[in-house]
Design an enzyme around this catalytic site. Structure first.
Site, PDB file in Angstrom:
ATOM      1  N   ARG A 270       0.836  -1.207   0.000  1.00 13.48           N
ATOM      2  CA  ARG A 270       0.000   0.000   0.000  1.00 13.48           C
ATOM      3  C   ARG A 270       0.874   1.263   0.000  1.00 13.48           C
ATOM      4  O   ARG A 270       1.938   1.282   0.611  1.00 13.48           O
ATOM      5  CB  ARG A 270      -0.968  -0.043   1.202  1.00 13.48           C
ATOM      6  CG  ARG A 270      -1.911  -1.242   1.075  1.00 13.48           C
ATOM      7  CD  ARG A 270      -2.921  -1.279   2.166  1.00 13.48           C
ATOM      8  NE  ARG A 270      -3.812  -0.139   2.131  1.00 13.48           N
ATOM      9  CZ  ARG A 270      -4.705   0.141   3.075  1.00 13.48           C
ATOM     10  NH1 ARG A 270      -4.797  -0.650   4.130  1.00 13.48           N
ATOM     11  NH2 ARG A 270      -5.486   1.187   2.959  1.00 13.48           N
TER      12      ARG A 270
ATOM     13  N   ASP B  26     -15.299   3.117   2.966  1.00 18.41           N
ATOM     14  CA  ASP B  26     -15.175   1.736   3.454  1.00 18.41           C
ATOM     15  C   ASP B  26     -16.459   0.929   3.260  1.00 18.41           C
ATOM     16  O   ASP B  26     -16.456  -0.293   3.430  1.00 18.41           O
ATOM     17  CB  ASP B  26     -14.797   1.728   4.943  1.00 18.41           C
ATOM     18  CG  ASP B  26     -13.370   2.224   5.161  1.00 18.41           C
ATOM     19  OD1 ASP B  26     -12.576   2.218   4.201  1.00 18.41           O
ATOM     20  OD2 ASP B  26     -13.049   2.625   6.289  1.00 18.41           O
TER      21      ASP B  26
HETATM   22  C1  S3P Z   1      -9.307   5.620   8.014  1.00 15.16           C
HETATM   23  C2  S3P Z   1      -9.325   6.345   6.855  1.00 15.16           C
HETATM   24  C3  S3P Z   1      -9.665   5.786   5.538  1.00 15.16           C
HETATM   25  C4  S3P Z   1     -10.392   4.443   5.672  1.00 15.16           C
HETATM   26  C5  S3P Z   1      -9.708   3.542   6.665  1.00 15.16           C
HETATM   27  C6  S3P Z   1      -9.668   4.191   8.036  1.00 15.16           C
HETATM   28  C7  S3P Z   1      -8.924   6.289   9.276  1.00 15.16           C
HETATM   29  O1  S3P Z   1      -8.486   5.586   4.796  1.00 15.16           O
HETATM   30  O2  S3P Z   1     -10.480   3.803   4.424  1.00 15.16           O
HETATM   31  O3  S3P Z   1     -10.382   2.306   6.765  1.00 15.16           O
HETATM   32  O4  S3P Z   1      -9.168   5.729  10.358  1.00 15.16           O
HETATM   33  O5  S3P Z   1      -8.383   7.404   9.198  1.00 15.16           O
HETATM   34  P1  S3P Z   1      -7.825   6.763   3.879  1.00 15.16           P
HETATM   35  O6  S3P Z   1      -7.396   7.841   4.759  1.00 15.16           O
HETATM   36  O7  S3P Z   1      -6.676   6.089   3.194  1.00 15.16           O
HETATM   37  O8  S3P Z   1      -8.901   7.155   2.935  1.00 15.16           O
END
Ligand code: S3P
Length: 414
Positions: free
Chosen positions: A110, A302
């Site tokens: 990632r 999500d």
């Molecule tokens: C999250 C942010 C999101 C989400 C992840 C949890 C967080 O990711 O998809 O499951 O807790 O800040 P991104 O910041 O990469 O969009």
């Protein structure tokens, strides 16, 4: 199959991560009640312990002793957790020493450049595999505030920069193209920090100390979405989902379901540690297709796998675009959902940045490759139950990342 019953979803994953991290950075002892007990939160707790933070459990309550963090002696393993890797990068940037971090076979693929680049501009140094992936080493130290316009809306990147900004000299300002979840901003305020928040921009003056607080974590709307969509899309169902975090940066899926014709009432709205919380009463009906795009995407990022399931159960066409971020989640969720639905016989088209699903899908039994992604696994488990078809998942253990009790909870419905 229609369902009836009442359920309290597991505690919110995003808020649980932040409670431990902010507690560790604060002065005094923070208590965390109703923290999520899942693999991802274990990764954050272990990372903080490796930095010398004392986290104890007294009955069901965690006690987090805020303290100056020390250079760790071991490599930190963030497991499957992108939130641990990204938010903790912002914390490492402020530590005087070297921190090394790795992750599981999904996390090492990632993208980390999105946190590495701005944190380097703030003064931290990174040595990462291929310049952009875990494993990586961070040399933290003296930081300075920056202005950072983000290319993609990401709460993880925004939070990493706000946490680093707390330790920096001067103000750190982050701009995002669309607003992502704002739990870090809300919790920083709750812990006594001063920050300026506009629609798509957040600024934090450096050199602030947080004060320990008592946090009660509300239910996770992303986990609630699985039974909510099962009930909403199945005529004759009626369920109540209790204590759900209803932060508007997380409830985009409820607005989409409403557009699809769902009957969902919100009851007993209250506030808890700066977050709105309430109960959902869901009655089943036949849903219709819709379009999901633009600024709405970060508010339901999500929930897209389970919204794809709602689309397959609904009548008409659902188009999801502007969601290319899904390709860099725990797995490529666009490809995984398109392949899985296709394998069960649904009409689905994969787009570069989304999917087109034609419902209601005629489905047959099949075997699903989950790619060990918790949300892909839970989405197909719900589709199987809603339609009463035999669907085998190649990995069910992965639900432990966010919802360890998923299968037993889903079995409580009548
Ligand atoms: C999250 C942010 C999101 C989400 C992840 C949890 C967080 O990711 O998809 O499951 O807790 O800040 P991104 O910041 O990469 O969009």
């Amino acid at each position: 199959m229609a369902i009836h019953g009442e359920i309290t979803p597991p505690p919110d994953k995003s808020i649980s991560h932040r409670s431990f991290i902010l507690g560790a950075l604060a002065q005094g002892t923070t208590t965390v009640r109703n923290a999520l007990e899942s693999e991802d939160i274990g990764s954050t707790r272990r990372a903080l312990s490796a930095l010398g933070i004392d986290i104890r459990k007294d009955g069901k309550i965690y006690l987090v002793e805020g303290a100056r963090m020390k250079e760790p002696l071991q490599v930190i393993d963030a497991g499957n957790s992108g939130t641990t890797a990204r938010l903790m990068s912002g914390v490492f940037a402020g530590i005087d020493g070297i921190v090394t971090m790795t992750g599981d076979s999904s996390l090492v693929q990632r993208p980390m450049a999105r946190v590495i680049k701005p944190l380097e501009l703030m003064g931290a140094r990174f040595l990462a595999r291929g310049g952009a992936y875990l494993p990586m080493a961070v040399r933290g130290g003296k930081l300075r505030g920056i202005f950072h316009p983000m290319e993609v809306a990401s709460a993880q990147v925004k939070s990493a920069l706000l946490l680093a900004g707390l330790a920096a000299e001067g103000t750190t300002t982050v701009n995002e193209p669309s607003q992502s979840r704002d739990h870090t901003e809300r919790m920083l305020r709750f812990f006594g920090a001063n920050l300026s928040v506009n629609a798509k921009s957040v600024g934090i003056p450096g050199g602030q100390r947080l004060q320990a607080r008592d946090v009660v974590v509300p239910g996770d709307p992303s986990s609630a979405a699985f039974p909510v969509i099962w009930a909403a899309a199945t005529a004759g169902s009626e369920i109540v989902v209790r204590d759900v975090c209803l932060n508007p940066t997380r409830t985009g899926f409820l607005a989409v379901l409403e557009r699809m014709g769902a009957h969902i009432a919100v009851d007993g709205i209250r506030e808890n540690a700066g977050e709105p919380v309430g109960d959902l009463v869901v009655r089943g009906t036949e849903l219709s297709g819709t379009t999901i795009a633009g600024d709405e995407i970060p508010t339901l990022i999500d929930e897209i796998p389970i919204l794809v399931v709602a689309a397959a159960l609904a009548s008409g066409t659902t188009v999801i675009t502007d969601a290319s971020e899904l390709r860099v989640k725990e797995t490529d969720r666009i490809a995984a959902m398109a392949q899985g639905l296709g394998c069960l016989g649904a009409e689905v088209e994969e787009l570069e940045d989304g999917l087109i699903v034609k419902g209601p899908a005629r489905l047959t039994a099949g075997m699903i490759r989950t790619h060990s992604d918790h949300r892909v696994a839970m989405s197909f488990a719900i589709l199987a139950r809603a339609r009463g078809i035999d669907v085998k998942l190649d990995d069910t253990r992965c639900v432990g990342v966010s919802y360890p009790g998923f299968f037993s909870d889903m079995d409580t419905f009548r």
